[in-house]
Scaffold this motif. Structure first.
Motif, PDB file in Angstrom:
ATOM      1  N   ARG A 148       0.781  -1.114  -0.090  1.00 19.46           N
ATOM      2  CA  ARG A 148       0.182  -0.115   0.194  1.00 19.46           C
ATOM      3  C   ARG A 148       0.846   1.305   0.003  1.00 19.46           C
ATOM      4  O   ARG A 148       1.911   1.334   0.650  1.00 19.46           O
ATOM      5  N   MET A 149       0.480   2.131  -0.515  1.00 19.49           N
ATOM      6  CA  MET A 149       1.010   3.621  -0.728  1.00 19.49           C
ATOM      7  C   MET A 149       0.829   4.464   0.589  1.00 19.49           C
ATOM      8  O   MET A 149      -0.126   4.426   1.192  1.00 19.49           O
ATOM      9  N   ALA A 150       1.825   4.746   1.291  1.00 16.46           N
ATOM     10  CA  ALA A 150       1.886   5.291   2.626  1.00 16.46           C
ATOM     11  C   ALA A 150       1.512   6.695   2.173  1.00 16.46           C
ATOM     12  O   ALA A 150       2.229   7.533   1.453  1.00 16.46           O
ATOM     13  N   LEU A 151       0.350   7.213   2.748  1.00 18.73           N
ATOM     14  CA  LEU A 151       0.164   8.597   2.696  1.00 18.73           C
ATOM     15  C   LEU A 151      -0.015   9.387   3.819  1.00 18.73           C
ATOM     16  O   LEU A 151      -0.738   9.256   4.760  1.00 18.73           O
ATOM     17  N   TYR A 152       0.724  10.516   3.896  1.00 16.29           N
ATOM     18  CA  TYR A 152       0.804  11.222   5.334  1.00 16.29           C
ATOM     19  C   TYR A 152      -0.001  12.605   5.098  1.00 16.29           C
ATOM     20  O   TYR A 152       0.113  13.357   4.134  1.00 16.29           O
ATOM     21  N   LEU A 153      -1.075  12.942   5.879  1.00 17.91           N
ATOM     22  CA  LEU A 153      -1.931  14.045   5.885  1.00 17.91           C
ATOM     23  C   LEU A 153      -2.044  14.570   7.330  1.00 17.91           C
ATOM     24  O   LEU A 153      -3.264  14.934   7.683  1.00 17.91           O
ATOM     25  N   ASP A 154      -0.847  14.549   7.818  1.00 14.23           N
ATOM     26  CA  ASP A 154      -0.925  15.226   9.429  1.00 14.23           C
ATOM     27  C   ASP A 154      -0.011  15.968   9.493  1.00 14.23           C
ATOM     28  O   ASP A 154       0.856  16.321  10.468  1.00 14.23           O
ATOM     29  N   TYR A 155       0.094  17.113   8.537  1.00 15.76           N
ATOM     30  CA  TYR A 155       1.372  18.012   8.615  1.00 15.76           C
ATOM     31  C   TYR A 155       1.356  19.175   9.724  1.00 15.76           C
ATOM     32  O   TYR A 155       2.067  19.721  10.095  1.00 15.76           O
ATOM     33  N   GLY A 156      -0.293  19.145   9.993  1.00 14.31           N
ATOM     34  CA  GLY A 156      -0.446  20.070  11.262  1.00 14.31           C
ATOM     35  C   GLY A 156       0.362  19.570  12.527  1.00 14.31           C
ATOM     36  O   GLY A 156       0.315  20.293  13.626  1.00 14.31           O
ATOM     37  N   ASN A 191      -5.829   4.208   8.996  1.00 11.63           N
ATOM     38  CA  ASN A 191      -4.258   4.030   9.491  1.00 11.63           C
ATOM     39  C   ASN A 191      -3.999   2.357   8.782  1.00 11.63           C
ATOM     40  O   ASN A 191      -2.797   2.313   8.269  1.00 11.63           O
ATOM     41  N   ARG A 192      -4.875   1.698   8.840  1.00  9.17           N
ATOM     42  CA  ARG A 192      -4.733   0.382   8.402  1.00  9.17           C
ATOM     43  C   ARG A 192      -4.338   0.389   6.721  1.00  9.17           C
ATOM     44  O   ARG A 192      -3.592  -0.515   6.143  1.00  9.17           O
ATOM     45  N   LYS A 193      -4.940   1.390   6.072  1.00  9.17           N
ATOM     46  CA  LYS A 193      -4.656   1.627   4.474  1.00  9.17           C
ATOM     47  C   LYS A 193      -3.219   2.254   4.415  1.00  9.17           C
ATOM     48  O   LYS A 193      -2.965   2.863   3.607  1.00  9.17           O
ATOM     49  N   GLN A 194      -2.609   2.811   5.502  1.00  8.68           N
ATOM     50  CA  GLN A 194      -1.423   3.560   5.528  1.00  8.68           C
ATOM     51  C   GLN A 194      -1.558   4.942   5.240  1.00  8.68           C
ATOM     52  O   GLN A 194      -0.991   5.656   4.499  1.00  8.68           O
ATOM     53  N   ILE A 195      -2.818   5.592   5.445  1.00  4.34           N
ATOM     54  CA  ILE A 195      -3.130   6.984   5.358  1.00  4.34           C
ATOM     55  C   ILE A 195      -3.194   7.333   6.808  1.00  4.34           C
ATOM     56  O   ILE A 195      -4.075   6.939   7.507  1.00  4.34           O
ATOM     57  N   ASP A 207      -7.490  12.018  -4.365  1.00  3.27           N
ATOM     58  CA  ASP A 207      -8.560  11.095  -4.975  1.00  3.27           C
ATOM     59  C   ASP A 207      -8.458   9.634  -4.059  1.00  3.27           C
ATOM     60  O   ASP A 207      -9.298   9.101  -4.076  1.00  3.27           O
ATOM     61  N   TYR A 208      -6.932   9.306  -4.052  1.00  4.30           N
ATOM     62  CA  TYR A 208      -6.930   8.030  -3.262  1.00  4.30           C
ATOM     63  C   TYR A 208      -7.566   7.959  -1.953  1.00  4.30           C
ATOM     64  O   TYR A 208      -8.337   6.995  -1.648  1.00  4.30           O
ATOM     65  N   VAL A 209      -7.104   9.242  -1.055  1.00  6.59           N
ATOM     66  CA  VAL A 209      -7.951   9.362   0.016  1.00  6.59           C
ATOM     67  C   VAL A 209      -9.343   9.174  -0.065  1.00  6.59           C
ATOM     68  O   VAL A 209      -9.879   8.399   0.682  1.00  6.59           O
ATOM     69  N   LEU A 210      -9.985   9.984  -0.988  1.00  2.88           N
ATOM     70  CA  LEU A 210     -11.620   9.957  -0.860  1.00  2.88           C
ATOM     71  C   LEU A 210     -11.970   8.690  -1.289  1.00  2.88           C
ATOM     72  O   LEU A 210     -13.206   8.311  -0.769  1.00  2.88           O
ATOM     73  N   SER A 211     -11.401   7.866  -2.166  1.00  2.00           N
ATOM     74  CA  SER A 211     -11.680   6.604  -2.483  1.00  2.00           C
ATOM     75  C   SER A 211     -11.754   5.462  -1.421  1.00  2.00           C
ATOM     76  O   SER A 211     -12.711   4.668  -1.132  1.00  2.00           O
ATOM     77  N   GLU A 212     -10.818   5.887  -0.522  1.00  2.00           N
ATOM     78  CA  GLU A 212     -10.748   4.939   0.768  1.00  2.00           C
ATOM     79  C   GLU A 212     -11.793   5.211   1.441  1.00  2.00           C
ATOM     80  O   GLU A 212     -12.416   4.394   2.374  1.00  2.00           O
ATOM     81  N   LEU A 213     -11.844   6.583   2.081  1.00  2.00           N
ATOM     82  CA  LEU A 213     -12.865   7.161   2.926  1.00  2.00           C
ATOM     83  C   LEU A 213     -14.356   6.573   2.476  1.00  2.00           C
ATOM     84  O   LEU A 213     -15.210   6.352   3.405  1.00  2.00           O
ATOM     85  N   LYS A 214     -14.652   6.485   1.042  1.00  2.00           N
ATOM     86  CA  LYS A 214     -16.006   6.101   0.706  1.00  2.00           C
ATOM     87  C   LYS A 214     -16.116   4.728   1.040  1.00  2.00           C
ATOM     88  O   LYS A 214     -17.079   4.292   1.888  1.00  2.00           O
ATOM     89  N   LYS A 215     -15.052   3.770   1.181  1.00  2.00           N
ATOM     90  CA  LYS A 215     -15.180   2.377   1.447  1.00  2.00           C
ATOM     91  C   LYS A 215     -15.258   2.223   3.082  1.00  2.00           C
ATOM     92  O   LYS A 215     -16.155   1.461   3.448  1.00  2.00           O
ATOM     93  N   ILE A 216     -14.604   3.085   3.494  1.00  2.00           N
ATOM     94  CA  ILE A 216     -14.442   2.994   5.059  1.00  2.00           C
ATOM     95  C   ILE A 216     -15.859   3.378   5.712  1.00  2.00           C
ATOM     96  O   ILE A 216     -16.252   2.744   6.557  1.00  2.00           O
ATOM     97  N   THR A 217     -16.411   4.594   5.188  1.00  2.00           N
ATOM     98  CA  THR A 217     -17.603   5.048   5.802  1.00  2.00           C
ATOM     99  C   THR A 217     -18.788   4.176   5.560  1.00  2.00           C
ATOM    100  O   THR A 217     -19.628   3.845   6.282  1.00  2.00           O
TER     101      THR A 217
END
Length: 384
Positions: free
Chosen positions: A4-12, A316-320, A367-377
């Protein structure tokens, strides 16, 4: 197995150290390693690079002199020194401090500590977008008010505060103004003269610099009582051997980000707004914070009927990697004091997630995050 691609969206919470910054720091660990307080050549060489870093940071925030830049170990220490140091120095003149109810814990806890010493603190409310009212500030001022501390932008929901309007309000009064600009600096133009502040806190690791180094801008003529006692470093206000590698890296990071600010601000706003439009397509998603007066890299949302930490763990399981609030209160699983102060109920507070983008974030990532969020939610709703 496909990795899986690791994607960091916690720059805050923090950011990676840029290669240019790391390269600038490396010689100061084992080659130019002298104590900058030493008078021999090795020490003087280290001292000269510290002064160069001080000049870079002064230039990045529009300070009139590098002497107005005081190095600390972090934004948290800078906030504590600004608030406690100011209060103790001026306590014979007054004992009243004004702040907001949504400040970073390092500000709120410093104020609570001062209350134990007999100081009076007014915690101003915010509206549903997380903004304070300048009128509320004006009405809170008393003859005993010595300091106002309001953050430039909120670390959780990204809402920008009316700093310049407040400093204009008190410009003819004997009241000092401090702002926590740790999240603001590097995202939006941060000029201390334009803002009219007396004290301003910033940190390195939010702008692709090293951890363990921060800075407090102290306008010429402002006085503080030091919190530490020992050597005479930093004009006796912050005694400790200066962290030469970190200061060099901080200066380099500040210089780089200042040069990229305008273009990166526009780019991040476009990605942020693109992300928000995509989130709305998921349905039952509420934006937290001001819709326009917000940091260009911050999206804080609540997913109705779904717990934010459940979504976070699935991501996190998806490495996001995202956040459910301030990094400084992580692990406590308490409702966000920011969201509660904005009038949200417990459910909304627990349903929130913070996404913060950075210089490497792309629309393809979103786009990748949104696709995973759709599945998760969809999955989480199916098991409620």
């Amino acid at each position: 197995m496909v990795k899986r691609m690791a994607l960091y969206l916690d720059y805050g919470a923090t950011s990676p150290v840029r290669k240019e910054v790391l390269d600038s720091m490396l010689p100061f660990f084992s080659e130019i390693f002298g104590n900058p307080g030493s008078i021999h050549d090795m020490g003087r060489q280290a001292h000269s690079h510290i002064q160069a870093g001080r000049e870079q940071i002064a230039h990045a925030i529009g300070a009139s002199s590098p002497r107005e830049i005081l190095f600390t170990s972090s934004g948290t220490e800078a906030n504590n020194l600004a608030i406690i140091g100011t209060a103790l120095y001026h306590q014979k003149r007054g004992n009243h401090i004004i702040t907001s109810s949504i400040e970073h814990p390092s500000v709120l806890e410093a104020c609570r500590y001062l209350e134990q010493l007999g100081f009076e603190v007014t915690y101003l409310p915010v509206d549903r977008f997380g903004q304070i009212s300048v009128l509320d500030v004006e009405q809170a001022i008393t003859p005993k008010t010595i300091l106002i501390s309001v953050m430039a932008a909120n670390n959780e929901v990204g809402t920008i505060q009316p700093i310049k309007q407040i400093t204009q309000l008190i410009k003819d009064k004997e009241i000092l103004f401090h702002t926590d600009a740790v999240q603001f600096f590097g995202k939006l133009p941060c000029d201390v003269e334009e803002l009219g502040v007396d004290l301003l806190s910033i940190g390195s690791h939010k702008i692709y610099g090293p951890k363990g180094i921060g800075s407090l801008y102290v306008r010429k003529g402002v006085r503080l009582t030091p919190l530490l006692h020992g050597g005479g470093q930093e004009r006796n206000w912050r005694p400790s051997t200066l962290n030469t590698p970190a200061i060099v890296g901080f200066g380099k990071a500040a210089s780089l980000i200042a040069g990229e600010l305008a273009a990166e601000k526009t780019r991040q706003e476009e990605i942020r707004d693109y992300f928000w439009r995509g989130l709305q397509q998921l349905g039952d998603v509420v934006l937290n914070g001001h819709p326009t007066d917000r940091l260009p890299n911050n999206i804080n949302v609540s997913f109705e009927r779904l717990e934010g930490q459940a979504i976070l763990l699935e991501l996190n399981r998806k490495q996001i990697f995202v956040s459910s609030g301030s990094a400084c209160s992580a692990g406590k699983h308490l409702p966000s004091h920011v969201l509660m102060a904005m009038g949200n109920d417990l459910d909304n507070a627990y349903q929130s997630l913070r996404f913060t983008i950075g210089k490497d974030t792309t629309k393809e990532n979103i786009d990748y995050v949104l696709s995973e969020l759709k599945k998760i939610t969809h999955y989480l709703k199916s098991i409620i």
